[in-house]
Write a protein that holds these residues in place. Structure first.
Motif, PDB file in Angstrom:
ATOM      1  N   HIS A   1     -96.119 -15.449   2.016  1.00  0.00           N
ATOM      2  CA  HIS A   1     -95.969 -16.612   2.894  1.00  0.00           C
ATOM      3  C   HIS A   1     -95.712 -16.243   4.353  1.00  0.00           C
ATOM      4  O   HIS A   1     -96.167 -16.937   5.254  1.00  0.00           O
ATOM      5  CB  HIS A   1     -94.852 -17.523   2.381  1.00  0.00           C
ATOM      6  CG  HIS A   1     -95.322 -18.434   1.296  1.00  0.00           C
ATOM      7  ND1 HIS A   1     -95.860 -17.965   0.126  1.00  0.00           N
ATOM      8  CD2 HIS A   1     -95.359 -19.782   1.207  1.00  0.00           C
ATOM      9  CE1 HIS A   1     -96.202 -18.990  -0.640  1.00  0.00           C
ATOM     10  NE2 HIS A   1     -95.911 -20.108  -0.002  1.00  0.00           N
TER      11      HIS A   1
ATOM     12  N   HIS B   1     -98.315 -24.694  -5.875  1.00  0.00           N
ATOM     13  CA  HIS B   1     -99.728 -24.570  -6.233  1.00  0.00           C
ATOM     14  C   HIS B   1     -99.990 -23.637  -7.410  1.00  0.00           C
ATOM     15  O   HIS B   1    -101.127 -23.205  -7.638  1.00  0.00           O
ATOM     16  CB  HIS B   1    -100.562 -24.208  -4.999  1.00  0.00           C
ATOM     17  CG  HIS B   1    -100.552 -25.308  -3.986  1.00  0.00           C
ATOM     18  ND1 HIS B   1     -99.753 -25.275  -2.876  1.00  0.00           N
ATOM     19  CD2 HIS B   1    -101.178 -26.508  -3.975  1.00  0.00           C
ATOM     20  CE1 HIS B   1     -99.911 -26.413  -2.199  1.00  0.00           C
ATOM     21  NE2 HIS B   1    -100.756 -27.170  -2.851  1.00  0.00           N
TER      22      HIS B   1
ATOM     23  N   THR C   1    -106.430 -19.415   2.621  1.00  0.00           N
ATOM     24  CA  THR C   1    -105.395 -20.010   1.756  1.00  0.00           C
ATOM     25  C   THR C   1    -105.767 -19.903   0.278  1.00  0.00           C
ATOM     26  O   THR C   1    -106.885 -19.542  -0.070  1.00  0.00           O
ATOM     27  CB  THR C   1    -105.074 -21.495   2.081  1.00  0.00           C
ATOM     28  OG1 THR C   1    -106.074 -22.343   1.519  1.00  0.00           O
ATOM     29  CG2 THR C   1    -104.935 -21.737   3.555  1.00  0.00           C
ATOM     30  N   CYS C   2    -104.802 -20.274  -0.570  1.00  0.00           N
ATOM     31  CA  CYS C   2    -105.024 -20.195  -2.019  1.00  0.00           C
ATOM     32  C   CYS C   2    -106.053 -21.207  -2.481  1.00  0.00           C
ATOM     33  O   CYS C   2    -106.541 -21.135  -3.600  1.00  0.00           O
ATOM     34  CB  CYS C   2    -103.711 -20.370  -2.765  1.00  0.00           C
ATOM     35  SG  CYS C   2    -102.881 -21.935  -2.434  1.00  0.00           S
TER      36      CYS C   2
ATOM     37  N   CYS D   1    -101.000 -16.033   2.985  1.00  0.00           N
ATOM     38  CA  CYS D   1    -101.059 -17.467   3.256  1.00  0.00           C
ATOM     39  C   CYS D   1    -101.587 -17.776   4.659  1.00  0.00           C
ATOM     40  O   CYS D   1    -101.968 -18.913   4.944  1.00  0.00           O
ATOM     41  CB  CYS D   1     -99.690 -18.082   3.071  1.00  0.00           C
ATOM     42  SG  CYS D   1     -99.094 -17.899   1.377  1.00  0.00           S
TER      43      CYS D   1
ATOM     44  N   CYS E   1    -101.165 -21.221   6.983  1.00  0.00           N
ATOM     45  CA  CYS E   1    -101.087 -22.429   6.140  1.00  0.00           C
ATOM     46  C   CYS E   1     -99.764 -23.175   6.225  1.00  0.00           C
ATOM     47  O   CYS E   1     -99.722 -24.389   6.267  1.00  0.00           O
ATOM     48  CB  CYS E   1    -101.360 -22.030   4.692  1.00  0.00           C
ATOM     49  SG  CYS E   1    -101.308 -23.385   3.531  1.00  0.00           S
TER      50      CYS E   1
ATOM     51  N   ASN F   1    -104.701 -26.893   1.558  1.00  0.00           N
ATOM     52  CA  ASN F   1    -104.510 -28.008   0.632  1.00  0.00           C
ATOM     53  C   ASN F   1    -103.525 -29.054   1.142  1.00  0.00           C
ATOM     54  O   ASN F   1    -103.298 -30.053   0.485  1.00  0.00           O
ATOM     55  CB  ASN F   1    -104.055 -27.474  -0.728  1.00  0.00           C
ATOM     56  CG  ASN F   1    -102.967 -26.420  -0.568  1.00  0.00           C
ATOM     57  OD1 ASN F   1    -102.118 -26.538   0.307  1.00  0.00           O
ATOM     58  ND2 ASN F   1    -103.000 -25.399  -1.398  1.00  0.00           N
TER      59      ASN F   1
HETATM   60  S1  SF4 Z   1    -100.594 -23.546  -0.113  1.00  0.00           S
HETATM   61 FE1  SF4 Z   1    -100.625 -22.178   1.632  1.00  0.00          FE
HETATM   62  S2  SF4 Z   1     -98.521 -21.439   1.759  1.00  0.00           S
HETATM   63 FE2  SF4 Z   1     -98.786 -22.280  -0.311  1.00  0.00          FE
HETATM   64  S3  SF4 Z   1     -99.403 -20.525  -1.599  1.00  0.00           S
HETATM   65 FE3  SF4 Z   1    -101.257 -21.542  -0.861  1.00  0.00          FE
HETATM   66  S4  SF4 Z   1    -101.811 -20.399   0.976  1.00  0.00           S
HETATM   67 FE4  SF4 Z   1     -99.690 -19.946   0.552  1.00  0.00          FE
END
Ligand code: SF4
Lengths: 418, 166
Positions: free
Chosen positions: A65, A122, A296-297, A357, A360, A379
């Protein structure tokens, strides 16, 4: 008794024949914490007076993060995680390894039929490969670290049947944004989402992750899909673990069922400041953009980078526009280098940042200024999400972000996709 | 457990980024310090308005968004005694129970800013003293009451070493 995927997995893991709304204590296959949540969990672990974790092989901690650390306070948290991981001999991923939700499936830690918790909302991402995975807080994480168990309320299930064929230039991100806009941010609260139908069958496993990733944005506890041959091949390519996938029974009982035909779907945009504030791109096309984010994820996988690079190839981003690219893992980064995608991004004028991350969650790596508009593949677009409550965040697919940074305004990617 | 205090009213979908921004949550594990920023993006002066025992009241889907446990901890450390809403997001709900912050699910349409409330958790009633009316509250499941009455999940584990709901 006929069961949904969620009921089957929780029955198997609790050793009882359970149905929706039962409360069970179940065995966990894998437990994950990231750098925003692990510090509190380690403190709670110590307060619980536990000496050892239940099973080091079934635990991972990930620094993603705020990676690399932008502040001394964060560095102290990271140090605490490194120390704990070393002492307890758990799986550990340090700065630059990637986002937790990319790493768990990619590194083969989670496989179909598993029950998984992660101290990150997530964590529902792995539902795409038939894993009942859900986000929890730090104290639940600590209880999981100590006991390998957690209590669950067996969720009711909201089934989405997705028919038709996504048009060119329209992706799984557009589809999930559309569904969230339709059912709203609390449309599936406390429920498991199950995504089925020919649209899901035709998507790659990577594209499916995007859909399960955002199940939480409709309030769902997890976003489940059945495992087909594609899933099984993908999992076997990433993991040596044995597994038994779970299918829903034909006559399983659902709290809600909704059927969609997506054949005429336009690219979708979530407007500030909620994820369910969704509209077709035509309604916001032309909105000026100062910053784009690809990563991002949700959308930082190799397939996403390929799509974005195919649009950015031999182009430059607009003057006074910035583009930040964050590959979702070291492996994705390396693959993107080998395929020449990173070169395309850098030549187009992007700043490529550490896998993780990225910007994000507003801790570093591209906090927007007051009044600025950002278009992101992430997201969440909550006010302040990227570190400034006076900025405006729009969400779209990697193709939409790529097309928009070239023009400096929100732009329909279908112009680039034949 | 009896609670009494004044209302600070918010709307629907109050997310965890509003409760405690990601800007602040990574800075420290000192929850007294984080508490100063509670609800900052919705009301920059919020912290200075709180009197010990006050309530945060929301609409539906309170606490949606991330899994950050700093959210309930910041609320507790800002001396808020309970959160009252029509419905709560799932992870936030668990986190509140686990950290020992009482949650009250009820119709909040009849509760306004600065109303005085008294809550009797055992009896399951919320008295709106300002409006002179009683509002029924949804009772908590047994497992959650057990964790709350043990003082949170850490205390529960200290006592039993694992889950124990017998
Ligand atoms: S939503 Fe953003 S901050 Fe959360 S795990 Fe996914 S990339 Fe990382």
């Amino acid at each position: 008794m006929s069961k949904t995927i969620a009921e089957k997995i929780l029955s198997r893991k609790s050793g009882h024949d359970v149905k929706a709304n039962d409360i069970v204590i179940a065995d966990l296959d894998f437990v994950m914490g990231q750098d925003g949540t692990s510090g509190l969990a380690i403190n709670a672990f110590e307060q619980m007076r536990a000496a050892k974790v239940f099973n080091p092989e079934r635990i991972a901690m990930v620094i993603d993060h705020s990676a690399p650390s932008p502040l001394a306070g964060v560095s102290a948290l990271h140090q605490q995680m490194r120390k704990f991981a070393g002492e307890q001999k758990i799986n550990f991923y340090d700065i630059g390894d990637g986002v937790c939700h990319q790493l768990l499936p990619e590194q083969g830690h989670v496989v179909p039929g598993n029950l998984v918790i992660g101290a990150d909302s997530h964590t529902c991402t792995y539902g795409a490969i038939n894993v009942f995975s859900t986000g929890v807080g730090s104290t639940d994480l600590a209880a999981g670290l100590v006991s390998g168990k957690l209590w669950f309320k067996v969720p009711e299930t909201f089934k989405f049947i997705l028919n038709g064929k996504l048009p060119a230039g329209v992706y799984s991100k557009d589809l999930i944004l559309y569904l969230i806009g339709d059912v709203t941010a609390d449309g599936a609260t406390y429920m498991a989402a199950e995504y089925t139908g020919e649209v899901i069958n035709n998507l790659s496993v990577e594209a499916r992750f995007t859909i399960s990733n955002m199940a939480i944005e409709m309030g769902a506890k997890c976003g489940l899909m059945e495992a087909d041959q594609k899933t099984i091949d993908w999992v076997k390519a990433h993991s040596n673990k044995t597994f038994e996938a779970v299918k829903a029974d034909e006559d399983a009982v659902y709290a809600r069922v909704k059927e969609y035909d997506v054949s005429n779907l336009e690219p979708q945009i979530a407007k500030p400041h909620t994820v369910d504030n969704v509209c077709p791109i035509s309604q916001v096309a032309g909105t000026p953009i100062q910053q784009g984010v690809i990563g991002t994820c949700t959308n930082g996988r190799i397939e996403d980078l390929r799509i974005a690079a195919s649009i950015l190839q031999d182009k430059k981003i607009a003057k006074n526009t910035r583009l930040i690219v964050a590959p979702s893992s070291r492996q994705v980064y390396l693959q993107a280098i080998q395929e020449g995608l990173i070169q395309v991004f850098v030549e187009a004028g992007a700043a490529v940042v550490t896998p993780g991350c990225g910007p994000c969650v507003g801790t570093h790596n591209g906090v927007p200024s007051d009044g600025e508009n950002v278009i992101s593949t992430a997201n969440r677009n909550f006010k302040g999400r990227m570190g400034n409550p006076n900025a405006y965040i729009y969400l779209g697919s990697p193709a939409t972000v790529a097309a928009s940074v070239i023009a400096g305004k929100i732009s329909d990617p279908r112009e680039y996709v034949k | 457990m009896d609670l009494k205090g004044r209302v600070h009213k918010f709307g629907n979908d109050v997310n965890t980024d509003y409760i405690i921004s990601g800007r602040h949550k990574f800075k420290t594990l000192d929850m007294k310090e984080l508490a100063k920023y509670v609800m900052e993006d919705l009301d920059p002066d919020f912290y200075s308005k709180i009197q010990a025992g006050d309530f945060i009241v929301g609409g539906s889907n309170f606490g949606c968004g991330s899994s950050r446990e700093q959210a309930p901890l910041a609320i507790i450390n800002a001396d808020i005694s309970a959160v009252i809403a029509k419905s709560f997001a799932r992870i936030f709900y668990r986190n509140c129970i686990n950290t020992g912050l009482p949650l009250i699910e009820c119709d909040t349409d009849q509760i306004d800013e600065n109303d005085e409330l008294a809550i009797d958790l055992q009896a399951g009633v919320l008295h709106n003293l300002t409006k002179g009316m009683d509002i029924p509250i949804t009772p908590l499941p047994k497992v959650m009451l057990k964790i709350l009455s043990d003082g949170g999940l850490v205390e529960h584990f200290k006592k039993y070493g694992t889950f124990n709901f017998d």
